[in-house]
Design an enzyme around this catalytic site. Structure first.
Site, PDB file in Angstrom:
ATOM      1  N   PHE A   1       0.826  -1.094   0.266  1.00  0.00           N
ATOM      2  CA  PHE A   1      -0.023  -0.162  -0.094  1.00  0.00           C
ATOM      3  C   PHE A   1       0.750   1.049   0.017  1.00  0.00           C
ATOM      4  O   PHE A   1       0.362   2.320  -0.794  1.00  0.00           O
ATOM      5  CB  PHE A   1      -0.777  -0.022   1.750  1.00  0.00           C
TER       6      PHE A   1
ATOM      7  N   PHE B   1       0.900   4.411  -2.966  1.00  0.00           N
ATOM      8  CA  PHE B   1       0.801   5.265  -2.818  1.00  0.00           C
ATOM      9  C   PHE B   1       1.628   6.525  -3.318  1.00  0.00           C
ATOM     10  O   PHE B   1       1.642   7.552  -3.679  1.00  0.00           O
ATOM     11  CB  PHE B   1       0.817   5.446  -1.114  1.00  0.00           C
TER      12      PHE B   1
ATOM     13  N   HIS C   1      14.031  67.283 -26.122  1.00  0.00           N
ATOM     14  CA  HIS C   1      14.304  65.849 -26.012  1.00  0.00           C
ATOM     15  C   HIS C   1      13.351  65.569 -27.366  1.00  0.00           C
ATOM     16  O   HIS C   1      14.000  65.736 -28.628  1.00  0.00           O
ATOM     17  CB  HIS C   1      14.361  64.600 -25.717  1.00  0.00           C
ATOM     18  N   GLU C   2      12.617  65.923 -27.062  1.00  0.00           N
ATOM     19  CA  GLU C   2      11.406  64.884 -28.342  1.00  0.00           C
ATOM     20  C   GLU C   2      11.115  66.189 -29.283  1.00  0.00           C
ATOM     21  O   GLU C   2      11.799  66.008 -31.178  1.00  0.00           O
ATOM     22  CB  GLU C   2       9.857  64.523 -28.284  1.00  0.00           C
TER      23      GLU C   2
ATOM     24  N   HIS D   1      14.681  65.628 -31.763  1.00  0.00           N
ATOM     25  CA  HIS D   1      14.085  64.418 -33.308  1.00  0.00           C
ATOM     26  C   HIS D   1      13.382  65.473 -34.086  1.00  0.00           C
ATOM     27  O   HIS D   1      13.563  65.675 -35.631  1.00  0.00           O
ATOM     28  CB  HIS D   1      13.402  63.365 -32.567  1.00  0.00           C
TER      29      HIS D   1
ATOM     30  N   ASP E   1      18.237  55.541 -28.119  1.00  0.00           N
ATOM     31  CA  ASP E   1      18.758  56.268 -29.672  1.00  0.00           C
ATOM     32  C   ASP E   1      19.952  56.027 -30.187  1.00  0.00           C
ATOM     33  O   ASP E   1      20.360  55.770 -30.875  1.00  0.00           O
ATOM     34  CB  ASP E   1      18.206  57.542 -29.536  1.00  0.00           C
TER      35      ASP E   1
END
Ligand code: ADP
Ligand code: MG
Ligand code: ZN
Length: 643
Positions: free
Chosen positions: A149, A153, A450-451, A454, A526
């Site tokens: 058993f 088991f 920054h943007e 670009h 970048d």
């Protein structure tokens, strides 16, 4: 970061305890309790049975003989050697006789008279009785039963931990049968990809009518390799071929071959091919074949024996095929450059079909296919969306449609409108807006400049793509973004365009450096992109005057076939020359940007201030700002002239 770690942990745990292997309510704890209870029942049962008779007082035979002679005994029950004695006064006692001798003989030996004996009722019970056997065998059997058993088991536990252990080796392929109408995909569901479909129609023909080809002695390709960027519909097209031909479709992913157990991949391949041959005509589809089909024996990219064995088995199976077997192997990859050359030899995956990113017309068709089941408002113009989505793959367009529908549903509208679609374009490109991410005043100013940097450079330089939208609302990982859209799709890029692209990419960096006198970590991405671009110009496209027309690196960017990292086919001296050339391109670009910023400082300020104020500037408003400062925005026609 912590979040991430926790997630991986969860996934791991899920893998070792796959769902369904352990029924709900069978937690290990409960199982242990169950085992304990069963054990206790067995033990008490044993003690109950073995307890029979042990309660009664035992008398010796001589005593019993005396009692019988005295006439005190009324009944004796004989069970084997055991005697259950009942006295006239109701007492119950037990005794034992000699084995193999009859009770009467024994008693006579004790000189019990026949007359006295006849007064006693003697009953002989069957020796073979269950209780008897149980009683005598239990002491031996019970421990054995108990050990068995426990073993049972424990194996249950093991099985619970890895149900897959028992499906070992069997292929994990999913099969789609030709009769499955729900899953059936045909060429109608694949938009664009004309050449690919044309090539594959031949395969469909063969699968439908193999006799025609075999009779004339034609050798049908065994392997077809679909190549193309992620999301270009490779998987979809493979399923469509099966659907068109009406044959069984076995699909498995390269990574599934090598999952979990070592040494399983090769046997999975064998099972899969056997299965397909039985179901012939059929298609075997190995998705993401680069997971197993990488160049062997390099030790790069976690080269392991398992993968090599799996790959070898695929090759063996491909070679072992008879042409009349009517099984065709299709495979898909987005990294054809890392595939083992052995896979591409004639007689294996010698047919190669390339899937390109869809062009404008194809994009519109794909959008139409995915628009089939969605209710649209009057204003929807899919051709405009197609125009605005250069570089989108089929999968991107699919998710664009889906996002739009989700947006409409979230705003309680029953129809998808054009505005939903337009907003979804950005969502697909950049990830969702992060409204909750608040920039400090200083950060906001820096990001805006920054943007603006670009955007300004992109507007001034003649070969850069015009600006379509600028925003300092963070999306995904980016704090802000400037979206540029090419005015038309380009298959070829010129050196001038590359140089302008690099300058635009440096716009943010130079602005931070020159205007704020300091550089943040913001432009690191970048810089990576622009440097890589400059390097490609020198080593791949022959766009450097000093290096001349020479391709120093294979198309993948890594040295040919990924043979060993850092293993280049040029010398240190050439390497140094490349580095010098790259940095001269970069510094030229930087000088160009510095000049633009100095000349157009007023426009830069205007764009940045407007950005700080409204956070997002659309194309129209941006062009107005340019015009008021005397810069003419680029129009479609101008560029066409230049090109
Ligand atoms: P891949 O295997 O090349 O990465 P998939 O075949 O999985 O790409 O494509 C993902 C999804 O994108 C498809 O299920 C389909 O909905 C959509 N899709 C991709 N290409 C096309 C196409 N040419 N026509 C229609 N839908 C497409
Ligand atoms: Mg795929
Ligand atoms: Zn930037």
């Amino acid at each position: 970061m912590r979040d991430q770690l926790n997630k991986t942990k969860k996934v791991l745990i899920k893998k070792t305890h796959p769902k369904g292997s352990m029924p709900p309510g069978r937690s290990p704890f409960r199982q242990a309790m169950l085992a304990l209870i069963i054990f206790l029942i067995l033990v008490s049962a044993y003690s109950l049975f073995s307890g029979i008779g042990s309660q009664a007082e035992e008398v010796s035979l001589s005593e019993l003989a005396r009692d019988i002679s005295a006439g005190a005994v009324s009944e004796i029950v004989v069970m084997g050697d055991k005697l259950a004695v009942t006295y006239e006064n109701g007492d119950e006692k037990i005794s034992k006789k000699e084995a193999g001798t009859a009770l009467s003989t024994t008693l006579r030996n004790y000189e019990v008279g026949a007359e006295e004996l006849s007064q006693v009722r003697i009953e002989v019970k069957n020796d073979q009785g269950f209780l008897y056997w149980f009683g005598s065998l239990a002491p031996i059997l019970l421990p054995i039963v108990f050990v068995l058993f426990i073993l049972w088991f424990l194996t249950r536990q093991v099985r619970g931990a890895g149900m897959q252990a028992f499906t070992f080796g069997q292929s994990k392929a999913r099969m789609t049968s030709p009769d499955d109408k729900n899953q059936r995909v045909t060429f109608k569901d694949v938009a664009g990809s004309k050449e690919a479909k044309e090539e594959l129609r031949e395969i469909v023909d063969f699968l439908k009518n193999p006799k025609k080809f075999l009779d004339i002695g034609a050798r049908i390709p065994k392997g077809i390799l679909l190549m193309g960027a992620p999301g270009t519909g490779k998987t979809l097209l493979a399923r469509a071929v099966a659907g068109e031909a009406g044959v069984s479709f076995f699909s498995i992913s390269g990574s599934e071959f090598v999952e979990m157990f070592v040494g399983v991949g090769a046997s999975r391949v064998r099972d899969l091919f056997d299965l397909a041959k039985k179901a012939a005509p059929a298609i075997i589809f190995v998705d993401e074949i680069d997971a197993v089909g990488r160049v062997r024996g390099t030790g790069v990219g976690g080269g392991n024996d398992e993968r090599e064995q799996t790959l070898n088995q695929i090759l063996v199976e491909l070679d072992g095929f008879e042409p009349n077997e009517k099984v065709i192997v299709m495979a898909a990859t987005n990294r054809p450059d890392v595939l083992d050359p052995a896979l591409l030899r004639p007689g294996r995956f010698d047919r190669r079909v390339t899937l390109d990113l869809p062009d404008r017309k194809d994009r519109e068709e794909i959008l139409l296919i995915h628009a089939r089941k969605k209710p649209f408002a009057e204003d929807v113009n899919l051709s405009l969306i197609a125009e605005r989505t250069p570089g989108f793959s089929g999968a991107d367009l699919y998710s664009l449609m889906n996002e739009a529908a989700i947006l409409a549903a979230r705003e309680e509208r029953s129809k998808v409108s054009q505005f939903d679609l337009i907003r979804s374009i950005e969502k697909v490109i950049m990830g969702p807006e992060r409204k909750s991410h608040l920039l400090s005043k200083k950060e906001k100013e820096l990001t805006a400049y920054h943007e603006a940097g670009h955007a300004l450079v992109a507007s001034v330089l003649p070969y850069a793509d015009p600006v379509h939208k600028i925003s300092i609302i963070s999306r995904g990982r980016a704090l802000g973004y400037t979206m540029k859209l090419p005015l038309e799709e380009r298959k070829l890029q010129s050196k001038k365009e590359f140089l302008d692209d690099i300058a635009v990419g440096l716009g943010g960096y130079v602005v931070e450096k020159n205007i704020f006198g300091d550089v943040t970590t913001g432009p690191s991405n970048d810089l990576q992109i622009t440097t890589a671009l400059a390097r490609d110009m020198v080593t791949k496209y022959g766009m450097s005057d000093k290096m001349g027309p020479i391709a120093l690196e294979a198309a993948s960017g890594k040295p040919l076939f990924g043979m060993g990292v850092g293993d280049r086919d040029y010398s240190e001296v050439v390497g140094a020359a490349i580095d010098a050339e790259v940095s001269s391109i970069m510094s030229d670009a930087m000088k160009k940007v510095e000049k633009i910023i100095k000349e157009h400082r007023k426009v830069l300020d205007a764009i940045a201030l407007r950005l700080i104020e409204v956070e997002t500037i659309e194309q129209k408003e941006f062009e107005d700002i340019l015009i008021t400062h005397g810069i003419t925005p680029k129009k479609k026609k101008d560029i066409e002239h230049q090109a």
